[in-house]
Design a protein around this motif. Structure first.
Motif, PDB file in Angstrom:
ATOM      1  N   ARG A   1      34.340  56.386  59.990  1.00  0.00           N
ATOM      2  CA  ARG A   1      35.116  57.292  60.844  1.00  0.00           C
ATOM      3  C   ARG A   1      36.366  57.800  60.148  1.00  0.00           C
ATOM      4  N   ASP A   2      36.924  56.987  59.237  1.00  0.00           N
ATOM      5  CA  ASP A   2      38.051  57.463  58.453  1.00  0.00           C
ATOM      6  C   ASP A   2      37.526  58.460  57.434  1.00  0.00           C
ATOM      7  N   THR A   3      38.385  59.334  56.985  1.00  0.00           N
ATOM      8  CA  THR A   3      37.930  60.355  56.044  1.00  0.00           C
ATOM      9  C   THR A   3      38.519  60.200  54.642  1.00  0.00           C
ATOM     10  N   GLN A   4      39.762  59.775  54.566  1.00  0.00           N
ATOM     11  CA  GLN A   4      40.362  59.663  53.243  1.00  0.00           C
ATOM     12  C   GLN A   4      41.621  58.808  53.285  1.00  0.00           C
ATOM     13  N   VAL A   5      42.012  58.353  52.098  1.00  0.00           N
ATOM     14  CA  VAL A   5      43.276  57.650  51.916  1.00  0.00           C
ATOM     15  C   VAL A   5      44.091  58.493  50.958  1.00  0.00           C
ATOM     16  N   GLY A   6      45.241  58.985  51.425  1.00  0.00           N
ATOM     17  CA  GLY A   6      46.019  59.899  50.596  1.00  0.00           C
ATOM     18  C   GLY A   6      45.229  61.175  50.393  1.00  0.00           C
ATOM     19  N   ASN A   7      45.074  61.569  49.133  1.00  0.00           N
ATOM     20  CA  ASN A   7      44.324  62.787  48.828  1.00  0.00           C
ATOM     21  C   ASN A   7      42.901  62.505  48.375  1.00  0.00           C
ATOM     22  N   LEU A   8      42.495  61.218  48.408  1.00  0.00           N
ATOM     23  CA  LEU A   8      41.171  60.846  47.926  1.00  0.00           C
ATOM     24  C   LEU A   8      40.247  60.506  49.085  1.00  0.00           C
ATOM     25  N   PRO A   9      38.971  60.916  49.016  1.00  0.00           N
ATOM     26  CA  PRO A   9      38.007  60.501  50.045  1.00  0.00           C
ATOM     27  C   PRO A   9      37.738  59.006  49.930  1.00  0.00           C
ATOM     28  N   LEU A  10      37.315  58.413  51.014  1.00  0.00           N
ATOM     29  CA  LEU A  10      37.011  56.988  51.004  1.00  0.00           C
ATOM     30  C   LEU A  10      35.822  56.693  50.093  1.00  0.00           C
ATOM     31  N   HIS A  11      35.785  55.472  49.581  1.00  0.00           N
ATOM     32  CA  HIS A  11      34.620  55.030  48.820  1.00  0.00           C
ATOM     33  C   HIS A  11      33.443  54.863  49.771  1.00  0.00           C
ATOM     34  N   PRO A  12      32.270  55.382  49.435  1.00  0.00           N
ATOM     35  CA  PRO A  12      31.088  55.079  50.256  1.00  0.00           C
ATOM     36  C   PRO A  12      30.785  53.583  50.175  1.00  0.00           C
ATOM     37  N   ILE A  13      30.580  52.962  51.319  1.00  0.00           N
ATOM     38  CA  ILE A  13      30.223  51.543  51.357  1.00  0.00           C
ATOM     39  C   ILE A  13      28.709  51.430  51.468  1.00  0.00           C
ATOM     40  N   LYS A  14      28.125  50.621  50.625  1.00  0.00           N
ATOM     41  CA  LYS A  14      26.670  50.441  50.605  1.00  0.00           C
ATOM     42  C   LYS A  14      26.341  48.980  50.910  1.00  0.00           C
ATOM     43  N   MET A  15      25.070  48.732  51.193  1.00  0.00           N
ATOM     44  CA  MET A  15      24.629  47.377  51.510  1.00  0.00           C
ATOM     45  C   MET A  15      23.554  46.925  50.543  1.00  0.00           C
ATOM     46  N   TYR A  16      23.612  45.647  50.175  1.00  0.00           N
ATOM     47  CA  TYR A  16      22.580  45.056  49.324  1.00  0.00           C
ATOM     48  C   TYR A  16      22.710  43.538  49.399  1.00  0.00           C
ATOM     49  N   ASN A  17      21.582  42.872  49.456  1.00  0.00           N
ATOM     50  CA  ASN A  17      21.542  41.403  49.471  1.00  0.00           C
ATOM     51  C   ASN A  17      22.448  40.833  50.577  1.00  0.00           C
ATOM     52  N   ASP A  18      22.333  41.421  51.771  1.00  0.00           N
ATOM     53  CA  ASP A  18      23.112  40.967  52.936  1.00  0.00           C
ATOM     54  C   ASP A  18      24.616  40.992  52.666  1.00  0.00           C
ATOM     55  N   ASN A  19      25.054  42.003  51.960  1.00  0.00           N
ATOM     56  CA  ASN A  19      26.471  42.103  51.622  1.00  0.00           C
ATOM     57  C   ASN A  19      26.848  43.585  51.556  1.00  0.00           C
ATOM     58  N   TYR A  20      28.139  43.837  51.486  1.00  0.00           N
ATOM     59  CA  TYR A  20      28.654  45.188  51.336  1.00  0.00           C
ATOM     60  C   TYR A  20      29.257  45.339  49.942  1.00  0.00           C
ATOM     61  N   TYR A  21      29.131  46.549  49.387  1.00  0.00           N
ATOM     62  CA  TYR A  21      29.772  46.794  48.093  1.00  0.00           C
ATOM     63  C   TYR A  21      30.152  48.257  47.976  1.00  0.00           C
ATOM     64  N   LEU A  22      31.028  48.534  47.032  1.00  0.00           N
ATOM     65  CA  LEU A  22      31.372  49.902  46.666  1.00  0.00           C
ATOM     66  C   LEU A  22      31.502  49.953  45.155  1.00  0.00           C
ATOM     67  N   ASN A  23      31.525  51.147  44.622  1.00  0.00           N
ATOM     68  CA  ASN A  23      31.704  51.328  43.182  1.00  0.00           C
ATOM     69  C   ASN A  23      33.123  51.771  42.899  1.00  0.00           C
ATOM     70  N   ALA A  24      33.788  51.064  41.995  1.00  0.00           N
ATOM     71  CA  ALA A  24      35.185  51.370  41.676  1.00  0.00           C
ATOM     72  C   ALA A  24      35.307  52.741  41.024  1.00  0.00           C
ATOM     73  N   ARG A  25      36.411  53.404  41.329  1.00  0.00           N
ATOM     74  CA  ARG A  25      36.734  54.671  40.687  1.00  0.00           C
ATOM     75  C   ARG A  25      37.819  54.450  39.650  1.00  0.00           C
ATOM     76  N   ARG A  26      38.016  55.446  38.825  1.00  0.00           N
ATOM     77  CA  ARG A  26      39.060  55.361  37.805  1.00  0.00           C
ATOM     78  C   ARG A  26      40.415  55.152  38.484  1.00  0.00           C
ATOM     79  N   GLY A  27      41.152  54.155  38.040  1.00  0.00           N
ATOM     80  CA  GLY A  27      42.472  53.887  38.593  1.00  0.00           C
ATOM     81  C   GLY A  27      42.472  52.918  39.759  1.00  0.00           C
ATOM     82  N   ASP A  28      41.298  52.529  40.245  1.00  0.00           N
ATOM     83  CA  ASP A  28      41.232  51.574  41.350  1.00  0.00           C
ATOM     84  C   ASP A  28      41.751  50.205  40.929  1.00  0.00           C
TER      85      ASP A  28
END
Length: 316
Positions: free
Chosen positions: A194-221
């Motif tokens: 439901r949130d759209t962004q933090v500051g000027n950056l869009p949120l990281h897409p959250i994905k699911m795998y192996n009964d867990n949540y993950y995201l992929n880091a961006r440059r500067g994270d």
């Protein structure tokens, strides 16, 4: 006799060439299909909770919403989806929000643009609920995905004569009809969506795998910046990933948002992971969402073991 042998050789050569072509086409086709399936499944994992929430709220079958999203957005890869967050190809008719222009039936047509994919999913439901020509669909059972698919085509949602059949094929191939029986959805995913962004950056897409949540880091994270966005202590996130809280993150790196599992998913019971150049026990553990200690234990290895290319690792 010589001419006959020459003729036979030519025939045999043609057959060999034809066989090679068939094998090449089959191989390329199979490879493309496996990539296509993986991309579709990733989209389903990412947006199924949006579709279920919309179904419970607006009575649009989750299977239909997901199938349309997959088809209309090319599994989230179309220009409308990547630049306008428009996953359903809805045009600007009666729209006062942001827009994006794209070639469709005509050149440079006006399409709706959204702040996030969640807004696209919400607007898709409203579009159907408020559209007079779609009212008959809501008299159908939520589990009647075939009726919905054919009704959408008959009501003019798309001009492709095969539109209904393609939706039905997608639903059946990926068993999307199972989501039409859902009574709840993952609120963790939806609160983030439901949130759209933090500051000027869009949120990281959250994905699911192996009964867990993950995201992929961006440059500067950093763990701190990710923790602030997700609403989880950055110390906890670092701990879940078996890292120091001030460690530098690499672009594309997998960051798990809950404690990792002791084993990989069940489908890896009969499969081994063969170590590739550049991989480490840690990178492999991260890839499958397994605790590093558990990966060593599964393979009866000590932490001081020197990993070699080609080593076969059990994952569960």
């Amino acid at each position: 006799m010589v001419k006959y042998v020459s003729f036979v050789n030519k025939v045999m050569m043609r057959r060999r060439i034809a066989l090679v072509i068939v094998l090449l086409v089959t191989t390329v086709s199979g490879w493309a299909q496996s990539r296509w399936n993986a991309r579709y499944q990733q989209y389903i994992d990412q947006y199924k909770d949006c579709a279920i929430e919309q179904m419970l709220k607006w009575k649009v079958p989750a299977s239909i919403t997901l199938a349309q999203g997959l088809l209309e957005s090319a599994a989230g890869q179309s220009r409308l989806a990547t630049q306008g967050n428009n996953h359903f190809g809805i045009k600007c008719h009666g729209w006062s929000g942001k827009t994006i222009y794209h070639d469709d039936d005509k050149s440079g047509e006006c399409f709706r643009s959204y702040k996030s994919p969640f807004e696209s999913y919400e607007d898709h439901s409203r579009f159907l609920v408020n559209g007079q020509r779609y009212q008959g669909l809501f008299k159908l059972n939520l589990t009647d995905y075939k009726g919905w698919a054919r009704g959408l085509k008959a009501a003019g949602y798309a001009t492709n004569p095969q539109y209904a059949d393609r939706l039905i094929d997608i639903i059946q191939l990926y068993k999307l009809y199972e989501y039409d029986h859902a009574k709840t959805y993952d609120k963790f995913i939806m609160e983030h969506a439901r949130d759209t962004q933090v500051g000027n950056l869009p949120l990281h897409p959250i994905k699911m795998y192996n009964d867990n949540y993950y995201l992929n880091a961006r440059r500067g994270d950093t763990f701190r910046s990710i923790g602030k966005e997700i609403g989880i202590s950055y110390r906890k996130i670092a701990r879940y990933n078996e890292r120091g809280k001030n460690d530098t993150l690499e672009e594309g790196e997998i960051i798990w948002l809950k404690k990792k599992q002791k084993k990989a998913p069940r489908e890896y019971k009969k499969y081994l992971h063969y170590v590739r150049p550049g991989e480490s026990m840690y990178s492999i553990a991260q890839k499958y969402g397994i605790r590093l200690k558990s990966l060593y234990k599964l393979n009866h290895m000590s932490p001081d073991y020197t990993l070699r290319v080609g080593d076969a690792l059990r994952l569960r």
